[in-house]
Design a protein around this motif. Structure first.
Motif, PDB file in Angstrom:
ATOM      1  N   THR A   1       0.840  -1.199   0.000  1.00 15.93           N
ATOM      2  CA  THR A   1       0.000   0.000   0.000  1.00 15.93           C
ATOM      3  C   THR A   1       0.878   1.252   0.000  1.00 15.93           C
ATOM      4  OG1 THR A   1      -0.320  -0.115   2.400  1.00 15.93           O
ATOM      5  CG2 THR A   1      -2.053  -1.055   1.026  1.00 15.93           C
ATOM      6  N   LEU A   2       2.030   1.184   0.632  1.00 18.24           N
ATOM      7  CA  LEU A   2       2.979   2.291   0.581  1.00 18.24           C
ATOM      8  C   LEU A   2       3.447   2.526  -0.853  1.00 18.24           C
ATOM      9  CD1 LEU A   2       4.482   4.346   2.340  1.00 18.24           C
ATOM     10  CD2 LEU A   2       6.279   2.645   2.631  1.00 18.24           C
ATOM     11  N   LEU A   3       3.595   1.450  -1.631  1.00 13.30           N
ATOM     12  CA  LEU A   3       3.955   1.603  -3.046  1.00 13.30           C
ATOM     13  C   LEU A   3       2.829   2.247  -3.853  1.00 13.30           C
ATOM     14  CD1 LEU A   3       5.828  -1.651  -4.140  1.00 13.30           C
ATOM     15  CD2 LEU A   3       6.792   0.571  -3.547  1.00 13.30           C
ATOM     16  N   GLY A   4       1.607   2.210  -3.332  1.00 16.03           N
ATOM     17  CA  GLY A   4       0.489   2.840  -4.026  1.00 16.03           C
ATOM     18  C   GLY A   4      -0.575   1.875  -4.493  1.00 16.03           C
ATOM     19  N   LEU A   5      -0.421   0.576  -4.203  1.00 15.84           N
ATOM     20  CA  LEU A   5      -1.445  -0.390  -4.580  1.00 15.84           C
ATOM     21  C   LEU A   5      -2.591  -0.329  -3.579  1.00 15.84           C
ATOM     22  CD1 LEU A   5       1.202  -1.293  -6.011  1.00 15.84           C
ATOM     23  CD2 LEU A   5       0.321  -3.597  -5.893  1.00 15.84           C
ATOM     24  N   ARG A   6      -3.797  -0.684  -4.037  1.00 15.02           N
ATOM     25  CA  ARG A   6      -4.987  -0.606  -3.190  1.00 15.02           C
ATOM     26  C   ARG A   6      -5.510  -2.012  -2.925  1.00 15.02           C
ATOM     27  NH1 ARG A   6     -10.680   0.122  -3.969  1.00 15.02           N
ATOM     28  NH2 ARG A   6     -10.374  -0.049  -6.208  1.00 15.02           N
ATOM     29  N   VAL A   7      -5.694  -2.366  -1.650  1.00 15.50           N
ATOM     30  CA  VAL A   7      -6.191  -3.692  -1.275  1.00 15.50           C
ATOM     31  C   VAL A   7      -7.652  -3.820  -1.701  1.00 15.50           C
ATOM     32  CG1 VAL A   7      -6.661  -5.276   0.627  1.00 15.50           C
ATOM     33  CG2 VAL A   7      -4.650  -3.805   0.715  1.00 15.50           C
ATOM     34  N   ILE A   8      -7.960  -4.925  -2.407  1.00 13.67           N
ATOM     35  CA  ILE A   8      -9.351  -5.180  -2.796  1.00 13.67           C
ATOM     36  C   ILE A   8      -9.872  -6.492  -2.208  1.00 13.67           C
ATOM     37  CG2 ILE A   8      -9.312  -3.752  -4.859  1.00 13.67           C
ATOM     38  CD1 ILE A   8      -8.976  -6.347  -6.526  1.00 13.67           C
TER      39      ILE A   8
ATOM     40  N   THR B   1      -7.941 -11.757   3.202  1.00  9.38           N
ATOM     41  CA  THR B   1      -8.334 -12.896   4.026  1.00  9.38           C
ATOM     42  C   THR B   1      -7.145 -13.206   4.928  1.00  9.38           C
ATOM     43  OG1 THR B   1      -7.489 -14.717   2.650  1.00  9.38           O
ATOM     44  CG2 THR B   1      -9.669 -13.796   2.056  1.00  9.38           C
ATOM     45  N   PRO B   2      -7.283 -14.126   5.874  1.00 10.27           N
ATOM     46  CA  PRO B   2      -6.129 -14.458   6.722  1.00 10.27           C
ATOM     47  C   PRO B   2      -4.919 -14.991   5.942  1.00 10.27           C
ATOM     48  CG  PRO B   2      -8.148 -15.243   7.734  1.00 10.27           C
ATOM     49  CD  PRO B   2      -8.518 -14.775   6.351  1.00 10.27           C
ATOM     50  N   ASP B   3      -5.146 -15.515   4.723  1.00 15.28           N
ATOM     51  CA  ASP B   3      -4.051 -16.127   3.967  1.00 15.28           C
ATOM     52  C   ASP B   3      -3.796 -15.507   2.606  1.00 15.28           C
ATOM     53  OD1 ASP B   3      -3.464 -18.183   5.904  1.00 15.28           O
ATOM     54  OD2 ASP B   3      -5.367 -19.099   5.334  1.00 15.28           O
ATOM     55  N   TYR B   4      -4.442 -14.377   2.294  1.00 15.00           N
ATOM     56  CA  TYR B   4      -4.342 -13.857   0.933  1.00 15.00           C
ATOM     57  C   TYR B   4      -4.670 -12.365   0.891  1.00 15.00           C
ATOM     58  CZ  TYR B   4      -5.577 -13.467  -4.062  1.00 15.00           C
ATOM     59  OH  TYR B   4      -5.660 -13.099  -5.382  1.00 15.00           O
ATOM     60  N   LEU B   5      -3.915 -11.648   0.078  1.00 21.42           N
ATOM     61  CA  LEU B   5      -4.196 -10.241  -0.225  1.00 21.42           C
ATOM     62  C   LEU B   5      -4.227 -10.080  -1.734  1.00 21.42           C
ATOM     63  CD1 LEU B   5      -1.534  -8.608   2.136  1.00 21.42           C
ATOM     64  CD2 LEU B   5      -4.014  -8.570   2.488  1.00 21.42           C
ATOM     65  N   ARG B   6      -5.143  -9.265  -2.210  1.00 19.45           N
ATOM     66  CA  ARG B   6      -5.137  -8.911  -3.628  1.00 19.45           C
ATOM     67  C   ARG B   6      -5.254  -7.401  -3.723  1.00 19.45           C
ATOM     68  NH1 ARG B   6      -8.149 -11.898  -8.641  1.00 19.45           N
ATOM     69  NH2 ARG B   6      -7.085 -10.700 -10.245  1.00 19.45           N
ATOM     70  N   PHE B   7      -4.420  -6.840  -4.590  1.00 15.40           N
ATOM     71  CA  PHE B   7      -4.328  -5.398  -4.766  1.00 15.40           C
ATOM     72  C   PHE B   7      -4.686  -5.024  -6.193  1.00 15.40           C
ATOM     73  CE2 PHE B   7      -1.171  -6.708  -1.676  1.00 15.40           C
ATOM     74  CZ  PHE B   7      -1.259  -5.777  -0.662  1.00 15.40           C
ATOM     75  N   GLU B   8      -5.220  -3.818  -6.365  1.00 15.61           N
ATOM     76  CA  GLU B   8      -5.352  -3.211  -7.683  1.00 15.61           C
ATOM     77  C   GLU B   8      -4.187  -2.249  -7.863  1.00 15.61           C
ATOM     78  OE1 GLU B   8      -9.987  -2.749  -8.912  1.00 15.61           O
ATOM     79  OE2 GLU B   8      -9.139  -1.196  -7.655  1.00 15.61           O
TER      80      GLU B   8
ATOM     81  N   SER C   1      -1.089  -9.982  -6.122  1.00 16.99           N
ATOM     82  CA  SER C   1      -1.562 -10.646  -4.913  1.00 16.99           C
ATOM     83  C   SER C   1      -0.417 -11.242  -4.112  1.00 16.99           C
ATOM     84  CB  SER C   1      -2.602 -11.712  -5.247  1.00 16.99           C
ATOM     85  OG  SER C   1      -2.067 -12.686  -6.102  1.00 16.99           O
ATOM     86  N   VAL C   2      -0.725 -11.500  -2.844  1.00 11.58           N
ATOM     87  CA  VAL C   2       0.240 -12.055  -1.898  1.00 11.58           C
ATOM     88  C   VAL C   2      -0.434 -13.212  -1.167  1.00 11.58           C
ATOM     89  CG1 VAL C   2       1.715 -11.568   0.090  1.00 11.58           C
ATOM     90  CG2 VAL C   2       1.289  -9.765  -1.594  1.00 11.58           C
ATOM     91  N   ASP C   3       0.206 -14.369  -1.192  1.00 15.43           N
ATOM     92  CA  ASP C   3      -0.255 -15.554  -0.456  1.00 15.43           C
ATOM     93  C   ASP C   3       0.583 -15.725   0.789  1.00 15.43           C
ATOM     94  OD1 ASP C   3      -2.320 -16.774  -1.977  1.00 15.43           O
ATOM     95  OD2 ASP C   3      -0.857 -17.656  -3.345  1.00 15.43           O
ATOM     96  N   ARG C   4      -0.049 -16.158   1.885  1.00 19.79           N
ATOM     97  CA  ARG C   4       0.717 -16.491   3.087  1.00 19.79           C
ATOM     98  C   ARG C   4       1.459 -17.802   2.825  1.00 19.79           C
ATOM     99  NH1 ARG C   4       0.227 -14.804   8.080  1.00 19.79           N
ATOM    100  NH2 ARG C   4      -1.937 -14.137   7.840  1.00 19.79           N
ATOM    101  N   VAL C   5       2.761 -17.814   3.139  1.00 16.99           N
ATOM    102  CA  VAL C   5       3.585 -19.010   2.992  1.00 16.99           C
ATOM    103  C   VAL C   5       4.406 -19.202   4.266  1.00 16.99           C
ATOM    104  CG1 VAL C   5       3.734 -18.854   0.472  1.00 16.99           C
ATOM    105  CG2 VAL C   5       5.464 -17.724   1.863  1.00 16.99           C
ATOM    106  N   GLY C   6       4.866 -20.425   4.474  1.00 14.54           N
ATOM    107  CA  GLY C   6       5.712 -20.708   5.625  1.00 14.54           C
ATOM    108  C   GLY C   6       7.114 -20.146   5.465  1.00 14.54           C
TER     109      GLY C   6
END
Length: 127
Positions: A21-28, A31-38, A47-52
């Motif tokens: 979000t600091l880079l300027g992407l907007r979260v759309i 979830t506890p394990d996933y983010l998707r940005f526009e 998008s970003v997936d939670r990984v070990g």
């Protein structure tokens, strides 16, 4: 065919959300394990997936284009973001800066303008 999105892994989604979000992407999507940005321009998503763990030898570089690269890099530096390479003119007619996200993914912020899609050495298309 159109590229829809790129997904990277993160061990800490709140940290990744803050960074992107600091880079300027907007979260759309969150979830506890996933983010998707526009992305702020165009219709691409990221998008970003939670990984070990994030592979240390990952060889992907993610490119984000911005109209005023130097001002954007100053803004990010003022916010505490460290760069591996500050903005520099490249032989392929782009201006680029290099950095890593908090999970170590390689990023390139750049301005290519018309040379992004139409460099002087672009191949002629058939038909």
């Amino acid at each position: 065919m159109r590229l829809d999105q790129v997904t990277v892994g993160s061990t800490d989604l709140p940290r990744a959300e803050h960074f992107y979000t600091l880079l300027g992407l907007r979260v759309i999507v969150r979830t506890p394990d996933y983010l998707r940005f526009e992305c702020p321009s165009g219709d691409s998503t990221f998008s970003v997936d939670r990984v070990g763990t994030v592979p240390a030898d990952e060889q992907v570089t993610i490119y984000f284009e911005t109209e005023d690269l130097d001002a954007e890099c100053r803004r990010l530096q003022d916010a505490g973001i460290e760069f591996d390479q500050l903005p520099a003119d490249m032989s392929w007619l782009w201006r680029e800066a290099r950095l890593r996200d908090p999970d170590g993914h390689r990023l390139c912020l750049f301005h290519g303008g018309d040379n992004r899609r139409n460099p002087p050495w672009r191949l002629e298309t058939e038909g």
